[in-house]
Each structure stands twice: as structure tokens, then as C-alpha cells.
Motif scaffolding. Structure first.
Motif, PDB file in Angstrom:
ATOM      1  N   LYS A  50      12.890 -12.024 -33.363  1.00 16.68           N
ATOM      2  CA  LYS A  50      12.267 -13.104 -34.160  1.00 16.68           C
ATOM      3  C   LYS A  50      10.742 -13.051 -34.035  1.00 16.68           C
ATOM      4  O   LYS A  50      10.029 -13.288 -35.003  1.00 16.68           O
ATOM      5  CB  LYS A  50      12.789 -14.477 -33.716  1.00 16.68           C
ATOM      6  CG  LYS A  50      14.129 -14.856 -34.325  1.00 16.68           C
ATOM      7  CD  LYS A  50      14.297 -16.377 -34.362  1.00 16.68           C
ATOM      8  CE  LYS A  50      15.627 -16.787 -34.969  1.00 16.68           C
ATOM      9  NZ  LYS A  50      16.812 -16.397 -34.171  1.00 16.68           N
ATOM     10  N   ASN A  83      10.055 -15.749 -27.958  1.00 15.29           N
ATOM     11  CA  ASN A  83      11.399 -16.145 -28.390  1.00 15.29           C
ATOM     12  C   ASN A  83      12.397 -15.439 -27.480  1.00 15.29           C
ATOM     13  O   ASN A  83      12.112 -14.351 -26.989  1.00 15.29           O
ATOM     14  CB  ASN A  83      11.629 -15.734 -29.849  1.00 15.29           C
ATOM     15  CG  ASN A  83      12.874 -16.385 -30.429  1.00 15.29           C
ATOM     16  OD1 ASN A  83      12.905 -17.600 -30.617  1.00 15.29           O
ATOM     17  ND2 ASN A  83      13.905 -15.596 -30.687  1.00 15.29           N
ATOM     18  N   ARG A  84      13.541 -16.087 -27.236  1.00  8.54           N
ATOM     19  CA  ARG A  84      14.547 -15.488 -26.348  1.00  8.54           C
ATOM     20  C   ARG A  84      14.825 -14.040 -26.763  1.00  8.54           C
ATOM     21  O   ARG A  84      14.793 -13.139 -25.945  1.00  8.54           O
ATOM     22  CB  ARG A  84      15.837 -16.319 -26.402  1.00  8.54           C
ATOM     23  CG  ARG A  84      16.968 -15.749 -25.565  1.00  8.54           C
ATOM     24  CD  ARG A  84      18.171 -16.656 -25.594  1.00  8.54           C
ATOM     25  NE  ARG A  84      18.690 -16.868 -26.946  1.00  8.54           N
ATOM     26  CZ  ARG A  84      19.775 -17.579 -27.229  1.00  8.54           C
ATOM     27  NH1 ARG A  84      20.457 -18.140 -26.250  1.00  8.54           N
ATOM     28  NH2 ARG A  84      20.187 -17.727 -28.477  1.00  8.54           N
ATOM     29  N   SER A  85      15.092 -13.829 -28.049  1.00  8.32           N
ATOM     30  CA  SER A  85      15.287 -12.451 -28.520  1.00  8.32           C
ATOM     31  C   SER A  85      14.013 -12.042 -29.263  1.00  8.32           C
ATOM     32  O   SER A  85      13.541 -12.760 -30.137  1.00  8.32           O
ATOM     33  CB  SER A  85      16.490 -12.382 -29.440  1.00  8.32           C
ATOM     34  OG  SER A  85      16.413 -13.430 -30.380  1.00  8.32           O
ATOM     35  N   MET A 131      11.440 -23.542 -37.735  1.00  8.05           N
ATOM     36  CA  MET A 131      10.464 -24.585 -37.383  1.00  8.05           C
ATOM     37  C   MET A 131       9.361 -24.032 -36.479  1.00  8.05           C
ATOM     38  O   MET A 131       8.175 -24.248 -36.726  1.00  8.05           O
ATOM     39  CB  MET A 131      11.167 -25.758 -36.678  1.00  8.05           C
ATOM     40  CG  MET A 131      12.048 -26.582 -37.567  1.00  8.05           C
ATOM     41  SD  MET A 131      11.133 -27.503 -38.825  1.00  8.05           S
ATOM     42  CE  MET A 131      10.306 -28.754 -37.849  1.00  8.05           C
ATOM     43  N   VAL A 151      13.291 -25.010 -29.719  1.00  9.13           N
ATOM     44  CA  VAL A 151      14.629 -24.415 -29.729  1.00  9.13           C
ATOM     45  C   VAL A 151      15.655 -25.475 -30.103  1.00  9.13           C
ATOM     46  O   VAL A 151      15.342 -26.657 -30.234  1.00  9.13           O
ATOM     47  CB  VAL A 151      14.992 -23.766 -28.366  1.00  9.13           C
ATOM     48  CG1 VAL A 151      13.971 -22.696 -27.991  1.00  9.13           C
ATOM     49  CG2 VAL A 151      15.114 -24.800 -27.262  1.00  9.13           C
TER      50      VAL A 151
HETATM   51  P1  NBP Z   1      17.385 -23.944 -34.358  1.00  8.04           P
HETATM   52  O1  NBP Z   1      17.670 -25.345 -34.027  1.00  8.04           O
HETATM   53  O2  NBP Z   1      18.318 -23.212 -35.243  1.00  8.04           O
HETATM   54  O3  NBP Z   1      17.240 -23.122 -32.984  1.00  8.04           O
HETATM   55  C1  NBP Z   1      17.058 -21.716 -32.963  1.00  8.04           C
HETATM   56  C2  NBP Z   1      16.117 -21.310 -31.852  1.00  8.04           C
HETATM   57  O4  NBP Z   1      16.633 -21.736 -30.585  1.00  8.04           O
HETATM   58  C3  NBP Z   1      15.965 -19.804 -31.781  1.00  8.04           C
HETATM   59  O5  NBP Z   1      14.623 -19.521 -31.480  1.00  8.04           O
HETATM   60  C4  NBP Z   1      16.895 -19.442 -30.635  1.00  8.04           C
HETATM   61  O6  NBP Z   1      16.559 -18.240 -30.010  1.00  8.04           O
HETATM   62  C5  NBP Z   1      16.645 -20.585 -29.715  1.00  8.04           C
HETATM   63  N1  NBP Z   1      17.644 -20.728 -28.642  1.00  8.04           N
HETATM   64  C6  NBP Z   1      18.942 -21.097 -28.686  1.00  8.04           C
HETATM   65 BR1  NBP Z   1      19.847 -21.453 -30.220  1.00  8.04          BR
HETATM   66  N2  NBP Z   1      19.544 -21.153 -27.501  1.00  8.04           N
HETATM   67  C7  NBP Z   1      18.590 -20.773 -26.616  1.00  8.04           C
HETATM   68  C8  NBP Z   1      18.577 -20.625 -25.220  1.00  8.04           C
HETATM   69  N3  NBP Z   1      19.649 -20.911 -24.486  1.00  8.04           N
HETATM   70  N4  NBP Z   1      17.436 -20.214 -24.647  1.00  8.04           N
HETATM   71  C9  NBP Z   1      16.345 -19.945 -25.384  1.00  8.04           C
HETATM   72  N5  NBP Z   1      16.286 -20.087 -26.725  1.00  8.04           N
HETATM   73  C10 NBP Z   1      17.391 -20.503 -27.353  1.00  8.04           C
HETATM   74  O7  NBP Z   1      15.893 -23.789 -34.948  1.00  8.04           O
HETATM   75  P2  NBP Z   1      15.087 -24.714 -35.983  1.00  8.04           P
HETATM   76  O8  NBP Z   1      15.917 -25.100 -37.141  1.00  8.04           O
HETATM   77  O9  NBP Z   1      13.816 -23.997 -36.200  1.00  8.04           O
HETATM   78  O10 NBP Z   1      14.810 -26.057 -35.169  1.00  8.04           O
HETATM   79  C11 NBP Z   1      14.101 -26.057 -33.941  1.00  8.04           C
HETATM   80  C12 NBP Z   1      14.086 -27.471 -33.401  1.00  8.04           C
HETATM   81  O11 NBP Z   1      13.380 -28.310 -34.307  1.00  8.04           O
HETATM   82  C13 NBP Z   1      15.458 -28.105 -33.233  1.00  8.04           C
HETATM   83  O12 NBP Z   1      15.476 -28.904 -32.080  1.00  8.04           O
HETATM   84  C14 NBP Z   1      15.614 -28.947 -34.454  1.00  8.04           C
HETATM   85  O13 NBP Z   1      16.493 -30.027 -34.265  1.00  8.04           O
HETATM   86  C15 NBP Z   1      14.191 -29.417 -34.674  1.00  8.04           C
HETATM   87  N6  NBP Z   1      13.852 -29.797 -36.034  1.00  8.04           N
HETATM   88  C16 NBP Z   1      14.288 -29.090 -37.090  1.00  8.04           C
HETATM   89  C17 NBP Z   1      13.941 -29.459 -38.379  1.00  8.04           C
HETATM   90  C18 NBP Z   1      14.396 -28.662 -39.557  1.00  8.04           C
HETATM   91  O14 NBP Z   1      14.098 -29.076 -40.685  1.00  8.04           O
HETATM   92  N7  NBP Z   1      15.075 -27.548 -39.382  1.00  8.04           N
HETATM   93  C19 NBP Z   1      13.112 -30.546 -38.579  1.00  8.04           C
HETATM   94  C20 NBP Z   1      12.649 -31.237 -37.495  1.00  8.04           C
HETATM   95  C21 NBP Z   1      13.023 -30.849 -36.230  1.00  8.04           C
HETATM   96  P3  NBP Z   1      17.216 -16.835 -30.499  1.00  8.04           P
HETATM   97  O15 NBP Z   1      16.394 -16.405 -31.671  1.00  8.04           O
HETATM   98  O16 NBP Z   1      17.072 -15.937 -29.343  1.00  8.04           O
HETATM   99  O17 NBP Z   1      18.640 -17.127 -30.862  1.00  8.04           O
END
Ligand code: NBP
Length: 476
Positions: free
Chosen positions: A37, A32-34, A13, A74
Motif C-alpha cells: 500500500k 503500512n503493515r503491508s 482514508m 487503521v
Molecule cells: P480500513 O478500515 O479498511 O482499514 C484498512 C487499513 O487497516 C489497512 O491499512 C490495513 O493494513 C490496516 N490494518 C488492518 Br485491517 N489490520 C491491521 C493490523 N492488525 N495491524 C496493522 N494494520 C492493520 O481503512 P479505511 O476505510 O481507510 O478507514 C481507516 C479508518 O478511518 C477506520 O477506522 C475507519 O472507520 C475510519 N473512517 C473511515 C471513513 C471512510 O469513509 N472510509 C470515514 C471516516 C473514518 P493492510 O494494508 O496491511 O491490510
């Protein structure tokens, strides 16, 4: 500092929204944390526009023009709090933090209050449309202080979906209102998907049609009143053939639907607000039941009783299903909008239902032709007591009602579950009924708990002395 916006959290997203901003000419700071990405995004799509690569939060914040605008994308929950804390420590009064994740609105209320204390603007923004929407134009529901929308609004509106020249983004209201509205949007999405699922089930179980035939019906429906993203993708899904087996893909997928929580949140909030969102609740429970695989397996062979004959007029029953779907959908939206009105009153948000219908017309999962009608309904009467009472929807239901009853009755006689169709029809009949059995319920409450009752013919509260001489007394 040269970036107009920063995005932290670059999973699917966040990456797509960052690219969307860049494609619209904004310079976007990436974090991004890591860092893997961040680098993956730059390697694959660095050419989409002007990005600033950063590794640390300090670098990220330093890359931004003031007032700084940071979008957090996130995983909702603790990760959001952790990221907010880190950012807030590095930002200055007047800066804006936007949470675009699917946060629970009560978390957003809490975060907004805490950041306001520190002089920061916090905007909880619901974003719908999945990954495709994020890249090409989502529907955006930003809450938070009105002042921050002045600086943020133009950016968000430019990347949002556009329908008839109107962006699918508007300031929703204070603190948690944006996430609240996004939550109800998702609840409506659950109901819509369940209703489509029930229509599909009837085609298969009552009319013995195959997925390809049903796909054609949905394609046809998509050029009429039911035109919507969900009906469109239903046709695509049903037309898909599994490469491995040559069977329709839908037949090789396990029939257990998962959920991430926004539907459940909607129902929990509706229970607290006392608003019957029966369509959404049935959809959430239907997913739960579908997932109770051991229990369902154990129930194999339970008696169905004597079943009726299947409908023979396929064209007529197909039209009946279409009408039932439309009418049930009107009920699901009416209930969702009731919940929005109740949330607005509870939290003092002053939400505008017509604005929501407007920004849901594009970008989001529930986008549909139908939303133009909802927009018009609230333009004509912003204080509409129920969407069902709008003249257009009222007459649409009058047209559908006979079909709707036939579908629910036929499904029942054939032993086919239609929880959302049936509960929507019952809701409609209850709303219409000018006398409900609640009089009996209240009398029972008075009997066992002296809870008192009101009379139809006099003011005040009354109690019958049930365990004495059964005379009636006026309650103080
Ligand atoms: P995710 O919900 O899978 O989250 C992954 C991201 O969160 C990565 O960038 C990860 O960093 C980061 N992250 C995590 Br997990 N723990 C963290 C921490 N403690 N500190 C910093 N960063 C952290 O990603 P997504 O599917 O792209 O969704 C993002 C948001 O958008 C969510 O809230 C989701 O509910 C919302 N959303 C999603 C959709 C959809 O269709 N997917 C639609 C609408 C809204 P890393 O890379 O370092 O692990």
C-alpha cells in the motif's frame, strides 16, 4: 529525522490524509503493515509532496521529528490496539499518537489512560468527510490532552476544511470526547439520511413522481434553508441512470441499507445516558428493518386497510414535505446536542456545542447551511435547554408545524412509513405538553412495586397502600 507527521494505515482514508498533509507542505512519513500500500501510494501520488517511505515501525518512528506525531488510520478495533502497542514500544515520553479511525469512545478513554501512564500523549480524533474530505479537507474532532493540541493543532487545522476562514477543527476536550462527538455526528447523519429517505418515499408513493422529478426538487431545495451536502448528493443519486438497464439507478439497487456501527453506538450510548434520540434510533431501526429481507418477503400481502386518496395539490404537498423535513431535522439535531451535553456532564468534558456546530459546517457529511444557525443559537445562549427553544428554530418550527402534521397524517392514511418524521413530531408534541401520561406510569410502578411517587402539591415521596386500605403514606 525530518518528517513532521507520520501516517500509518494507508488504505483510502490514510492515503488521502497523508496526501493532504503533503500538499500543505509537511514532510510525511508513510507506513503500512503491508508495504504494497505504501508503494502504491508513492507510485500514484508521490508527486503530491515530500514523503518518507518506511517499511518497519522502527524506521517509521526514526523518521519523525520530536515530539513525534503519528496518525493511525487503521480499521477500528483490535487493529488499533495492535498498532498502538507496536508504536508505543518504539516511541518516547512526550510523543503523540493520534487515532483518526472510528474508535468507540470508551476504547479511546481506556487507551488514553494506558498511554498517559507510559508518558505518551494519546489523541482520539474523529475525522469526518469520507475519502473526499480526507484528501481535500475533512472536519476533525480531536480529543486528548490540551498540551498535545498545542503541537498538533496547527497541523490538523491546516489540513481541515475551512469555512469563512475558520478551520473545521478544534480541540474538543479530554480523552474520549473527540470520538464521542464524532459518534453523535454519525448518529445525526443517520437521522438526516433517514429523513431524506422518507421525503423521497413520499414523493414516489404519495405523489407518484419519478426519480428525475424528485432530483429536480432536491436540487431546488439545495438553494434554500435545506442546503447541505446530503441534499446535494441526493439530487445527484436520484438523477443517475443505470447504464445496463436505462432505469434510474436507485430502482436497481436492493433496498437494504447496511451499517457499520456508529449509529448503533450512538443509540446505545443515548440509552445509557437516558437521552431520547428518537430520530437517530428510528434511523438505525429503519436500516435494520430494511435489511430483514426474509421477514419482509414473508409479510407481502399484509392488509393495508382502507387508504385515503392521494394529495392532489402537488405543489402544496411538496412544500409540506420540505417543511416536515426541516422541522424533523431540527429535532434530530436538538436530540444529538442533548446527548452531547449529557455525555459532557457524565464524563466531565466541558464540551462546547457552539464549537461543534462551527466545525461541522464544512468537511463532514452533515455539513449544511443550517449549522450556521446552530452556531449562532449557542453563541447567543450557551446554556440553551434545547435547540428547539432557540428563537430562530422555534419560529422555523412554528412555520412548519401545520405542514409537518399534514405530512405525518397523510402518510399514515396512505400507509406510507415515516418513522423519523412521525417520531420527531411526537417528540416535539411531548416536549411541549405540560402534562404527560407518565403520572399514570409512575402510579402503576407504585402499585406493583411500591416505587413511590411525588405529588404536584407537596414535597417528598409518597406511596399508596394499594393492597391494604389504599390510604397514602409518606415514604421515608
Ligand atoms: P480500513 O478500515 O479498511 O482499514 C484498512 C487499513 O487497516 C489497512 O491499512 C490495513 O493494513 C490496516 N490494518 C488492518 Br485491517 N489490520 C491491521 C493490523 N492488525 N495491524 C496493522 N494494520 C492493520 O481503512 P479505511 O476505510 O481507510 O478507514 C481507516 C479508518 O478511518 C477506520 O477506522 C475507519 O472507520 C475510519 N473512517 C473511515 C471513513 C471512510 O469513509 N472510509 C470515514 C471516516 C473514518 P493492510 O494494508 O496491511 O491490510
Amino acid at each position: 529525522a525530518r518528517a513532521q507527521i507520520g501516517v500509518t494505515g494507508l488504505a483510502v482514508m490514510g492515503s488521502n490524509i497523508a496526501r493532504n498533509f503533503a500538499k500543505h507542505g509537511y514532510t510525511v512519513a508513510l507506513h503500512n503493515r503491508s508495504v504494497t500500500k505504501t508503494d502504491a501510494l508513492l507510485a500514484a501520488h508521490g508527486g503530491d509532496g515530500d514523503f518518507v517511505r518506511t517499511e518497519t515501525v522502527a524506521e517509521f518512528v526514526a523518521a519523525l521529528e520530536k515530539p513525534r506525531r503519528v496518525l493511525i488510520m487503521v480499521k477500528a478495533g483490535d487493529a488499533t490496539d495492535a498498532v498502538i502497542e507496536e508504536l508505543a514500544g518504539a516511541m518516547e515520553p512526550g510523543d503523540i499518537i493520534i487515532d483518526g479511525g472510528n474508535a468507540l469512545y470508551t476504547d479511546t478513554i481506556r487507551r488514553e489512560a494506558a498511554l498517559r501512564e507510559r508518558g505518551l500523549n494519546f489523541v482520539g480524533a474523529g475525522i469526518s468527510g469520507g475519502e473526499e474530505g480526507a484528501l481535500n479537507g475533512p472536519s476533525i474532532m480531536p480529543g486528548g490532552p490540551a498540551e498535545s493540541y498545542e503541537s498538533l493543532g496547527p497541523l490538523l487545522e491546516s489540513i481541515a476544511a475551512q469555512v469563512d476562514g475558520t478551520p473545521c477543527c478544534t480541540h474538543i476536550g479530554p480523552d474520549g470526547s473527540g470520538h464521542f462527538v464524532k459518534m453523535v455526528h454519525n448518529g445525526i447523519e443517520y437521522a438526516d439520511m433517514q429523513l431524506i429517505g422518507e421525503a423521497y418515499h413520499l414523493f414516489r408513493a404519495a405523489l407518484d413522481l419519478d426519480p428525475k422529478q424528485i432530483a429536480d426538487i432536491f436540487t431546488q431545495w439545495n438553494s434554500g434553508d435545506l442546503e447541505s451536502y446530503l441534499v446535494e448528493i441526493t439530487a445527484e443519486v436520484l438523477g443517475q441512470v443505470d447504464a445496463k438497464t436505462g432505469k434510474p439507478l436507485v430502482d436497481v439497487i436492493v433496498d437494504a441499507a447496511e451499517q457499520k456501527g456508529t449509529g448503533r453506538w450512538t443509540v446505545k450510548s443515548a440509552l445509557d445516558l437516558g437521552i431520547p434520540v428518537t430520530g437517530i434510533a428510528e434511523a438505525v431501526f429503519a436500516r435494520a428493518l430494511s435489511g430483514s429481507r426474509a421477514q419482509r418477503a414473508a409479510a407481502k400481502g399484509l392488509a393495508a386497510g382502507e387508504l385515503a386518496a392521494k394529495p392532489t395539490d402537488i405543489a402544496q404537498f411538496t412544500e409540506d414535505i420540505r417543511q416536515a423535513l426541516y422541522a424533523s431535522k431540527v429535532v434530530a439535531y436538538a436530540q444529538g446536542f442533548d446527548q452531547i451535553a449529557a455525555g459532557s456532564a457524565e464524563y466531565g468534558w466541558d464540551l462546547k456545542p457552539g464549537d461543534l456546530a462551527t466545525i461541522w459546517r464544512g468537511g463532514c457529511i452533515i455539513r449544511a447551511r443550517f449549522l450556521n444557525r446552530i452556531k449562532e443559537a449557542y453563541e447567543t445562549d450557551p446554556a440553551l435547554p434545547s435547540l428547539i427553544l432557540d428563537p430562530y428554530f422555534r419560529s422555523a418550527i412554528e412555520t412548519a408545524i401545520d405542514s409537518w402534521r399534514r405530512v405525518v397524517a397523510t402518510a399514515t392514511l396512505l400507509g406510507i412509513p415515516v418513522p423519523a418524521f412521525a417520531s420527531s413530531l411526537s417528540y416535539y408534541d411531548a416536549l411541549r405538553a405540560q402534562r404527560l401520561p407518565a403520572a399514570l406510569t409512575q402510579a402503576q410502578r407504585d402499585f406493583f412495586g411500591a416505587h413511590t411517587y411525588e405529588r404536584v402539591d407537596a414535597e417528598g415521596k409518597y406511596h399508596t397502600l394499594w393492597s391494604e386500605d389504599r390510604s397514602e403514606v409518606r415514604s421515608s
